[in-house]
Design a protein around this motif. Structure first.
Motif, short mmCIF file in Angstrom:
data_model
loop_
_atom_site.label_atom_id
_atom_site.label_comp_id
_atom_site.label_asym_id
_atom_site.label_seq_id
_atom_site.Cartn_x
_atom_site.Cartn_y
_atom_site.Cartn_z
N GLN A 6 42.88 45.15 5.34
CA GLN A 6 42.37 44.87 4.01
C GLN A 6 41.23 45.82 3.68
O GLN A 6 40.38 46.11 4.53
N LYS A 17 33.25 34.18 -0.44
CA LYS A 17 34.30 33.38 0.17
C LYS A 17 34.29 31.97 -0.42
O LYS A 17 33.27 31.30 -0.43
N CYS A 18 35.46 31.52 -0.89
CA CYS A 18 35.60 30.17 -1.42
C CYS A 18 35.61 29.18 -0.26
O CYS A 18 36.38 29.33 0.69
N THR A 21 39.34 27.36 -0.21
CA THR A 21 40.56 28.09 0.12
C THR A 21 40.37 29.10 1.24
O THR A 21 41.35 29.55 1.83
N GLU A 23 39.47 32.07 0.76
CA GLU A 23 39.75 33.40 0.22
C GLU A 23 38.47 34.14 -0.16
O GLU A 23 37.50 33.53 -0.62
N LEU A 24 38.49 35.46 0.02
CA LEU A 24 37.45 36.32 -0.51
C LEU A 24 37.85 36.71 -1.92
O LEU A 24 38.90 37.33 -2.13
N LEU A 25 37.04 36.35 -2.89
CA LEU A 25 37.37 36.58 -4.29
C LEU A 25 36.21 37.25 -5.02
O LEU A 25 35.05 37.09 -4.63
N SER A 57 36.28 28.62 -5.76
CA SER A 57 37.17 29.17 -6.78
C SER A 57 37.08 28.32 -8.04
O SER A 57 36.96 27.10 -7.98
#
Length: 211
Positions: A6, A17-18, A21, A23-25, A57
């Protein structure tokens, strides 16, 4: 490249980071929370409040999960208090933020409202955002178009859109070129994640049918 192939973010402050979830957003797709002096979780819509940020998120499912699984306490590493209406509170703050940004665009001459004015702008101005109320007449709304390269926002009610223009109600509005258009689009995206389901249905209409 980072681990797992990535790409690393150019700016470490651009992604978070959420907690729901994992996830890195990008930050504009998340809602920041902080722990207040009374250990209560406080939404920080503008990302300005002091303290260590807790990021979730903007999607309703992620926020619901963070509440149900007590993930705020885990992220804060302490006992915290959650408002009973936290998700609704976040939605209200996002609505207020979007209204305020549109109002700023109006005051700076970057936005107009009313069918004829919007139609005129679409014909001759560099329109970046077409706004139409979620509860306006579909027949009337279909007479206007979103220019190529512009964005459409149909999340606010006529009452909410009216607040941005100092009127009782507004159905049609447009934002031209300027620094506020991208910010309106960003805030609208966060609100959409809360108000619109994955199938494209307005969650408020779903609630009414369920009653």
């Amino acid at each position: 490249m980072g681990r797992g192939g990535q790409a690393k973010a150019r700016d470490d402050g651009a992604v978070r980071k959420c907690i729901a979830t994992g996830e890195l957003l990008p930050k504009e797709k998340l809602v920041r929370f902080v722990v207040g002096p009374d250990a209560q979780i406080v939404p920080d819509i503008r990302g300005k409040l002091p303290g260590r940020g807790i990021w979730v998120s903007a999607e309703r499912d992620a926020l619901d999960k963070a509440v149900a699984k007590k993930l705020f306490a885990r992220a804060a590493k302490q006992a915290v208090e959650l408002p009973q209406d936290l998700v609704s509170q976040v939605e209200g703050l996002l609505v207020r933020r979007l209204i305020d940004l549109i109002a700023m665009a109006r005051k700076s001459g970057q936005a107009v409202s009313g069918f004829e004015k919007v139609k005129g702008w679409l014909a001759g101005e560099d329109v970046k955002v077409l706004l139409q109320s979620s509860d306006g007449s579909e027949r009337g709304k279909s007479k206007l178009w979103t220019p190529e390269g512009a964005r459409f926002v149909g999340l606010l009610t006529s009452d909410e859109l009216g607040q941005a223009f100092g009127r009782e109600t507004v159905v049609h509005a447009a934002i031209g070129a300027g620094g506020l258009a991208p910010r309106v689009v960003e805030e609208a995206a966060r609100l959409k994640a809360l108000r619109v389901s994955e199938g494209g249905t307005d969650r408020r209409k779903e609630k009414k049918r369920a009653r």
